[in-house]
Scaffold this motif. Structure first.
Motif, PDB file in Angstrom:
ATOM      1  N   ALA A 120       7.874  25.143  35.684  1.00  0.00           N
ATOM      2  CA  ALA A 120       7.369  26.491  35.437  1.00  0.00           C
ATOM      3  C   ALA A 120       6.722  26.606  34.059  1.00  0.00           C
ATOM      4  N   ALA A 121       7.275  25.884  33.084  1.00  0.00           N
ATOM      5  CA  ALA A 121       6.778  25.975  31.709  1.00  0.00           C
ATOM      6  C   ALA A 121       5.660  24.980  31.413  1.00  0.00           C
ATOM      7  N   SER A 122       5.380  24.074  32.339  1.00  0.00           N
ATOM      8  CA  SER A 122       4.430  22.996  32.064  1.00  0.00           C
ATOM      9  C   SER A 122       2.972  23.424  32.124  1.00  0.00           C
ATOM     10  N   GLY A 123       2.688  24.452  32.895  1.00  0.00           N
ATOM     11  CA  GLY A 123       1.298  24.831  33.091  1.00  0.00           C
ATOM     12  C   GLY A 123       0.540  23.831  33.941  1.00  0.00           C
ATOM     13  N   LEU A 124       1.259  22.990  34.676  1.00  0.00           N
ATOM     14  CA  LEU A 124       0.651  22.022  35.580  1.00  0.00           C
ATOM     15  C   LEU A 124       0.869  22.477  37.025  1.00  0.00           C
ATOM     16  N   PRO A 125       0.050  22.009  37.961  1.00  0.00           N
ATOM     17  CA  PRO A 125       0.141  22.490  39.342  1.00  0.00           C
ATOM     18  C   PRO A 125       1.542  22.365  39.923  1.00  0.00           C
ATOM     19  N   SER A 126       2.027  23.449  40.504  1.00  0.00           N
ATOM     20  CA  SER A 126       3.390  23.466  41.041  1.00  0.00           C
ATOM     21  C   SER A 126       3.444  23.891  42.506  1.00  0.00           C
ATOM     22  N   ASP A 127       2.273  24.031  43.146  1.00  0.00           N
ATOM     23  CA  ASP A 127       2.271  24.387  44.566  1.00  0.00           C
ATOM     24  C   ASP A 127       2.841  23.254  45.410  1.00  0.00           C
ATOM     25  N   ARG A 128       2.681  22.020  44.918  1.00  0.00           N
ATOM     26  CA  ARG A 128       3.296  20.830  45.508  1.00  0.00           C
ATOM     27  C   ARG A 128       3.724  19.923  44.367  1.00  0.00           C
ATOM     28  N   PHE A 129       4.920  19.379  44.457  1.00  0.00           N
ATOM     29  CA  PHE A 129       5.315  18.391  43.459  1.00  0.00           C
ATOM     30  C   PHE A 129       6.363  17.444  44.043  1.00  0.00           C
ATOM     31  N   LEU A 130       6.435  16.265  43.444  1.00  0.00           N
ATOM     32  CA  LEU A 130       7.401  15.235  43.850  1.00  0.00           C
ATOM     33  C   LEU A 130       8.426  15.064  42.741  1.00  0.00           C
ATOM     34  N   PHE A 131       9.688  15.228  43.088  1.00  0.00           N
ATOM     35  CA  PHE A 131      10.767  15.033  42.121  1.00  0.00           C
ATOM     36  C   PHE A 131      11.360  13.654  42.320  1.00  0.00           C
ATOM     37  N   GLU A 132      11.238  12.805  41.304  1.00  0.00           N
ATOM     38  CA  GLU A 132      11.726  11.432  41.396  1.00  0.00           C
ATOM     39  C   GLU A 132      13.099  11.249  40.767  1.00  0.00           C
ATOM     40  N   GLY A 133      13.610  12.255  40.049  1.00  0.00           N
ATOM     41  CA  GLY A 133      14.881  12.084  39.365  1.00  0.00           C
ATOM     42  C   GLY A 133      14.769  11.010  38.295  1.00  0.00           C
ATOM     43  N   PHE A 134      15.821  10.201  38.144  1.00  0.00           N
ATOM     44  CA  PHE A 134      15.779   9.077  37.211  1.00  0.00           C
ATOM     45  C   PHE A 134      15.171   7.864  37.917  1.00  0.00           C
ATOM     46  N   LEU A 135      14.175   7.251  37.295  1.00  0.00           N
ATOM     47  CA  LEU A 135      13.569   6.054  37.867  1.00  0.00           C
ATOM     48  C   LEU A 135      14.516   4.869  37.723  1.00  0.00           C
ATOM     49  N   PRO A 136      14.349   3.836  38.560  1.00  0.00           N
ATOM     50  CA  PRO A 136      15.147   2.613  38.390  1.00  0.00           C
ATOM     51  C   PRO A 136      14.964   2.070  36.975  1.00  0.00           C
ATOM     52  N   GLN A 137      16.021   1.577  36.390  1.00  0.00           N
ATOM     53  CA  GLN A 137      15.924   1.075  35.024  1.00  0.00           C
ATOM     54  C   GLN A 137      15.218  -0.271  34.952  1.00  0.00           C
ATOM     55  N   LYS A 138      15.350  -1.085  35.996  1.00  0.00           N
ATOM     56  CA  LYS A 138      14.739  -2.413  35.966  1.00  0.00           C
ATOM     57  C   LYS A 138      13.941  -2.667  37.229  1.00  0.00           C
ATOM     58  N   LYS A 139      14.588  -3.170  38.268  1.00  0.00           N
ATOM     59  CA  LYS A 139      13.892  -3.560  39.489  1.00  0.00           C
ATOM     60  C   LYS A 139      13.185  -2.371  40.138  1.00  0.00           C
ATOM     61  N   GLY A 140      11.894  -2.505  40.345  1.00  0.00           N
ATOM     62  CA  GLY A 140      11.121  -1.474  41.017  1.00  0.00           C
ATOM     63  C   GLY A 140      10.591  -0.381  40.116  1.00  0.00           C
ATOM     64  N   ARG A 141      10.956  -0.418  38.833  1.00  0.00           N
ATOM     65  CA  ARG A 141      10.533   0.663  37.922  1.00  0.00           C
ATOM     66  C   ARG A 141       9.017   0.679  37.742  1.00  0.00           C
ATOM     67  N   GLN A 142       8.431  -0.473  37.451  1.00  0.00           N
ATOM     68  CA  GLN A 142       6.989  -0.514  37.209  1.00  0.00           C
ATOM     69  C   GLN A 142       6.206  -0.168  38.477  1.00  0.00           C
ATOM     70  N   THR A 143       6.704  -0.608  39.628  1.00  0.00           N
ATOM     71  CA  THR A 143       6.054  -0.282  40.899  1.00  0.00           C
ATOM     72  C   THR A 143       6.060   1.226  41.125  1.00  0.00           C
ATOM     73  N   LYS A 144       7.175   1.857  40.825  1.00  0.00           N
ATOM     74  CA  LYS A 144       7.285   3.309  40.996  1.00  0.00           C
ATOM     75  C   LYS A 144       6.331   4.039  40.050  1.00  0.00           C
ATOM     76  N   ILE A 145       6.234   3.576  38.811  1.00  0.00           N
ATOM     77  CA  ILE A 145       5.328   4.217  37.858  1.00  0.00           C
ATOM     78  C   ILE A 145       3.882   4.074  38.317  1.00  0.00           C
ATOM     79  N   LYS A 146       3.526   2.938  38.885  1.00  0.00           N
ATOM     80  CA  LYS A 146       2.171   2.755  39.414  1.00  0.00           C
ATOM     81  C   LYS A 146       1.909   3.717  40.563  1.00  0.00           C
ATOM     82  N   GLU A 147       2.905   3.932  41.421  1.00  0.00           N
ATOM     83  CA  GLU A 147       2.750   4.891  42.514  1.00  0.00           C
ATOM     84  C   GLU A 147       2.497   6.295  41.973  1.00  0.00           C
ATOM     85  N   ILE A 148       3.225   6.654  40.920  1.00  0.00           N
ATOM     86  CA  ILE A 148       3.041   7.962  40.294  1.00  0.00           C
ATOM     87  C   ILE A 148       1.637   8.074  39.717  1.00  0.00           C
TER      88      ILE A 148
END
Length: 227
Positions: A120-148
C-alpha cells in the motif's frame, strides 16, 4: 464442534492491535504462540491471562495433534504469531487444515500485515502481485530471482537485514537499472523507513549504508511498469 481463531498481532506498533483481537484472546480457552516469550509481552500489556503453548515452525507437526485434542474437547483456541497474521510466512497452515478436517470452525481475526502495509505504501501496482515470502537461502535462490526479474507483475519478498543488500545486488544482475523497487524497513516501528526508487539508485543507497537492521519487505515492480 469448537472454533480455532487465527488472530493477527501488531507488526511493531501495539496501537495497531484491534479491540476485536483483544476481546477474542481474552475469551478463548488457550492461545498457541509462535514464541511464548515474545507473546507474553503482548499479552501482559493488554492484560490477557490465558494458558499458552508454543506453536512454531520447528514443532508445528507435533503440536497440531495437541491443538486438535483441545478443539475436540470443545475448548476454543487462538493462534498468534510473533507479528502479523499466522499462516503468512508463519506457522498456521497445518493447524487450519487440520481444524477443517476434524469438523471444527475457523475464524480469522484480521489485522496488521507487513505484506499489505508495504504494498500500500510502495506506490507500485497492487491490482495483481505475487508474494514470495522468504526466498531460499541457497539452492534455487538465483533461479527464483531471475523469475522475478522476468515477471510482469509486482513481487513482494521478505528479507533479513543480513541478506537484503545481497538481494538487491543480485536483482541488479538480472534487471535493468530503471526497474522500480521499494524497500520497506521496520514498518509501524520507531525507525520505519520506506525507500522507493529505481533499482540502480536503491542499490547505490543501500550499498553505502554502514549498519543495516530491522525486518525488511522488498517490492519489485513488473518489468514492463513505467512510473
Amino acid at each position: 464442534m469448537a472454533t480455532l481463531y487465527i488472530v493477527a498481532t501488531p507488526i511493531g506498533n501495539l496501537n495497531d492491535f484491534s479491540q476485536r483481537a483483544i476481546d477474542t484472546l481474552k475469551n478463548v480457552d488457550h492461545i498457541g504462540c509462535e514464541d511464548t516469550r515474545t507473546s507474553s509481552v503482548l499479552l501482559q500489556h493488554f492484560q490477557i491471562d490465558k494458558p499458552t503453548f508454543s506453536f512454531h515452525q520447528h514443532n508445528e507437526h507435533q503440536k497440531v495433534d495437541y491443538l486438535m485434542d483441545l478443539l475436540n474437547q470443545n475448548q476454543t483456541v487462538a493462534l498468534i504469531s510473533d507479528a502479523g497474521m499466522p499462516g503468512i510466512s508463519d506457522p498456521g497452515f497445518l493447524a487450519v487444515r487440520s481444524a477443517y478436517q476434524n469438523g471444527h470452525d475457523v475464524c480469522p481475526i484480521p489485522g496488521p500485515s507487513a505484506v499489505t502495509a508495504a504494498i500500500a505504501a510502495s506506490g507500485l501496482p497492487s491490482d495483481r502481485f505475487l508474494f514470495e515470502g522468504f526466498l531460499p537461502q541457497k539452492k534455487g535462490r538465483q533461479t527464483k530471482i531471475k523469475e522475478i526479474a522476468d515477471s510482469d507483475i509486482t513481487t513482494i519478498i521478505y528479507e533479513s537485514p543480513y541478506r537484503v543488500v545481497k538481494l538487491l545486488n543480485t536483482l541488479a544482475e538480472f534487471c535493468e537499472g530503471t526497474r522500480w523497487v521499494c524497500v520497506a524497513r521496520e514498518l509501524t516501528k520507531k525507525f520505519e523507513e520506506i525507500d522507493r526508487g529505481q533499482l540502480s539508485d536503491i542499490v547505490e543507497r543501500w550499498n553505502s549504508k554502514d549498519s543495516i537492521k530491522g525486518e525488511f519487505v522488498v517490492i519489485i515492480a513488473g518489468k514492463t511498469y513505467e512510473d
